[in-house]
Design a protein around this motif. Structure first.
Motif, PDB file in Angstrom:
ATOM      1  N   LYS A  61       0.840  -1.207   0.000  1.00 30.98           N
ATOM      2  CA  LYS A  61       0.000   0.000   0.000  1.00 30.98           C
ATOM      3  C   LYS A  61       0.871   1.252   0.000  1.00 30.98           C
ATOM      4  N   CYS A  62       1.516   1.514  -1.125  1.00 33.51           N
ATOM      5  CA  CYS A  62       2.363   2.689  -1.283  1.00 33.51           C
ATOM      6  C   CYS A  62       2.272   3.176  -2.722  1.00 33.51           C
ATOM      7  N   ILE A  63       2.880   4.326  -2.981  1.00 36.98           N
ATOM      8  CA  ILE A  63       2.916   4.894  -4.320  1.00 36.98           C
ATOM      9  C   ILE A  63       4.356   4.847  -4.803  1.00 36.98           C
ATOM     10  N   ASN A  64       4.574   4.269  -5.972  1.00 36.83           N
ATOM     11  CA  ASN A  64       5.904   4.255  -6.571  1.00 36.83           C
ATOM     12  C   ASN A  64       6.087   5.516  -7.399  1.00 36.83           C
ATOM     13  N   VAL A  65       7.289   6.086  -7.338  1.00 35.41           N
ATOM     14  CA  VAL A  65       7.618   7.319  -8.053  1.00 35.41           C
ATOM     15  C   VAL A  65       8.824   7.041  -8.938  1.00 35.41           C
ATOM     16  N   TYR A  66       8.656   7.246 -10.249  1.00 37.92           N
ATOM     17  CA  TYR A  66       9.703   6.953 -11.216  1.00 37.92           C
ATOM     18  C   TYR A  66      10.080   8.199 -12.011  1.00 37.92           C
ATOM     19  N   SER A  67      11.340   8.281 -12.397  1.00 40.29           N
ATOM     20  CA  SER A  67      11.714   9.243 -13.428  1.00 40.29           C
ATOM     21  C   SER A  67      11.122   8.710 -14.736  1.00 40.29           C
ATOM     22  N   VAL A  68      11.022   9.556 -15.729  1.00 43.40           N
ATOM     23  CA  VAL A  68      10.481   9.115 -17.018  1.00 43.40           C
ATOM     24  C   VAL A  68      11.340   7.990 -17.592  1.00 43.40           C
ATOM     25  N   ALA A  69      12.651   8.125 -17.510  1.00 43.86           N
ATOM     26  CA  ALA A  69      13.554   7.095 -18.048  1.00 43.86           C
ATOM     27  C   ALA A  69      13.370   5.761 -17.333  1.00 43.86           C
ATOM     28  N   GLU A  70      13.254   5.801 -16.013  1.00 41.30           N
ATOM     29  CA  GLU A  70      13.077   4.552 -15.260  1.00 41.30           C
ATOM     30  C   GLU A  70      11.707   3.946 -15.541  1.00 41.30           C
ATOM     31  N   TRP A  71      10.684   4.789 -15.666  1.00 38.57           N
ATOM     32  CA  TRP A  71       9.348   4.293 -15.981  1.00 38.57           C
ATOM     33  C   TRP A  71       9.351   3.571 -17.323  1.00 38.57           C
ATOM     34  N   LYS A 118      -3.636   8.233  -3.552  1.00 40.04           N
ATOM     35  CA  LYS A 118      -3.643   8.577  -2.120  1.00 40.04           C
ATOM     36  C   LYS A 118      -4.599   7.647  -1.369  1.00 40.04           C
ATOM     37  N   ASP A 119      -5.759   7.393  -1.944  1.00 46.64           N
ATOM     38  CA  ASP A 119      -6.723   6.484  -1.303  1.00 46.64           C
ATOM     39  C   ASP A 119      -6.147   5.084  -1.195  1.00 46.64           C
ATOM     40  N   TYR A 120      -5.560   4.591  -2.276  1.00 47.96           N
ATOM     41  CA  TYR A 120      -4.960   3.249  -2.282  1.00 47.96           C
ATOM     42  C   TYR A 120      -3.919   3.106  -1.175  1.00 47.96           C
ATOM     43  N   ALA A 121      -3.074   4.129  -1.015  1.00 51.03           N
ATOM     44  CA  ALA A 121      -1.975   4.072  -0.050  1.00 51.03           C
ATOM     45  C   ALA A 121      -2.358   4.613   1.325  1.00 51.03           C
ATOM     46  N   ALA A 122      -3.625   4.961   1.518  1.00 47.90           N
ATOM     47  CA  ALA A 122      -4.132   5.500   2.794  1.00 47.90           C
ATOM     48  C   ALA A 122      -3.339   6.730   3.232  1.00 47.90           C
ATOM     49  N   ILE A 123      -2.994   7.567   2.272  1.00 46.86           N
ATOM     50  CA  ILE A 123      -2.210   8.766   2.573  1.00 46.86           C
ATOM     51  C   ILE A 123      -3.149   9.910   2.907  1.00 46.86           C
ATOM     52  N   VAL A 156       3.725  11.523   5.530  1.00 49.49           N
ATOM     53  CA  VAL A 156       4.227  10.486   4.637  1.00 49.49           C
ATOM     54  C   VAL A 156       5.720  10.284   4.853  1.00 49.49           C
ATOM     55  N   VAL A 157       6.174   9.138   4.404  1.00 47.92           N
ATOM     56  CA  VAL A 157       7.598   8.853   4.339  1.00 47.92           C
ATOM     57  C   VAL A 157       7.908   8.542   2.889  1.00 47.92           C
ATOM     58  N   SER A 164      16.447   2.843  -7.710  1.00 48.15           N
ATOM     59  CA  SER A 164      16.051   3.362  -9.021  1.00 48.15           C
ATOM     60  C   SER A 164      14.695   4.058  -9.004  1.00 48.15           C
ATOM     61  N   TYR A 165      14.008   4.029  -7.880  1.00 52.57           N
ATOM     62  CA  TYR A 165      12.712   4.699  -7.748  1.00 52.57           C
ATOM     63  C   TYR A 165      12.463   5.038  -6.293  1.00 52.57           C
ATOM     64  N   LEU A 166      11.405   5.795  -6.056  1.00 54.39           N
ATOM     65  CA  LEU A 166      11.002   6.157  -4.700  1.00 54.39           C
ATOM     66  C   LEU A 166       9.678   5.491  -4.376  1.00 54.39           C
ATOM     67  N   GLU A 167       9.413   5.317  -3.096  1.00 51.72           N
ATOM     68  CA  GLU A 167       8.099   4.904  -2.624  1.00 51.72           C
ATOM     69  C   GLU A 167       7.597   5.967  -1.652  1.00 51.72           C
ATOM     70  N   ILE A 168       6.308   6.288  -1.755  1.00 50.82           N
ATOM     71  CA  ILE A 168       5.672   7.196  -0.812  1.00 50.82           C
ATOM     72  C   ILE A 168       4.695   6.371   0.020  1.00 50.82           C
ATOM     73  N   TRP A 169       4.875   6.402   1.328  1.00 54.51           N
ATOM     74  CA  TRP A 169       4.089   5.613   2.274  1.00 54.51           C
ATOM     75  C   TRP A 169       3.342   6.507   3.246  1.00 54.51           C
ATOM     76  N   ASN A 170       2.175   6.084   3.660  1.00 50.91           N
ATOM     77  CA  ASN A 170       1.525   6.608   4.850  1.00 50.91           C
ATOM     78  C   ASN A 170       2.528   6.348   5.979  1.00 50.91           C
ATOM     79  N   ALA A 171       2.796   7.346   6.822  1.00 50.01           N
ATOM     80  CA  ALA A 171       3.843   7.220   7.839  1.00 50.01           C
ATOM     81  C   ALA A 171       3.603   6.044   8.784  1.00 50.01           C
ATOM     82  N   GLU A 172       2.363   5.813   9.177  1.00 50.70           N
ATOM     83  CA  GLU A 172       2.067   4.690  10.076  1.00 50.70           C
ATOM     84  C   GLU A 172       2.296   3.351   9.381  1.00 50.70           C
TER      85      GLU A 172
END
Length: 143
Positions: free
Chosen positions: A41-51, A97-102, A106-107, A113-121
């Motif tokens: 339950k997080c959001i992945n964040v990619y650069s265009v090249a990595e995506w 945001k709904d999917y990740a309960a954000i 956030v953390v 090669s990418y980032l994840e955005i998580w609800n802090a809890e």
């Protein structure tokens, strides 16, 4: 230029649904940002090249296989092309945001090669599992 994303960073979502990307990583996203549903339950964040690499792997899966079609639907249909604003923030789509309960805290975790955005809890709970099971997980993963 290859960008390596490491570490974890705590942020707040502002009233407009924006979150700042850590300043040290913003250069990697000057061509744009792609956000998509992560497996947990997080959001992945990619650069265009990595995506492009991720999308290429996904679309090369055999479409005659049901699980390949499902993983493509899950990831590709959840993806959004976005831009950073002048302050290095990105507006997170409400479906993600709904999917990740954000909600607010956030953390942002760097995963090379990418980032994840998580609800802090949820991140705290995930870290507790990782710490408690690190040895068992390492035994099951081939490195």
């Amino acid at each position: 230029m290859v960008h390596t994303f490491l570490g974890e960073y705590q942020y707040r979502i502002d009233t407009k649904g924006r979150v700042a990307i850590p300043a040290r990583f913003r250069e990697a996203f000057k061509e744009g940002v792609v956000v998509a549903q992560g497996f947990e339950k997080c959001i992945n964040v990619y650069s265009v090249a990595e995506w492009e690499k991720v999308a290429e792997k996904l679309t090369s899966l055999p479409m005659t296989r049901q699980n390949a079609r499902r993983i493509n639907r899950a990831i590709l249909s959840s993806a959004f092309n976005l831009e950073l604003d002048r302050q290095g923030r990105v507006v997170l789509p409400s479906t993600l945001k709904d999917y990740a309960a954000i909600k607010s805290e956030v953390v942002i975790a760097g995963l090379h090669s990418y980032l994840e955005i998580w609800n802090a809890e949820n991140w705290a709970a995930e870290k507790a599992v990782m710490r408690a099971q690190a040895a068992q997980i390492a035994e099951q993963v081939e490195v």
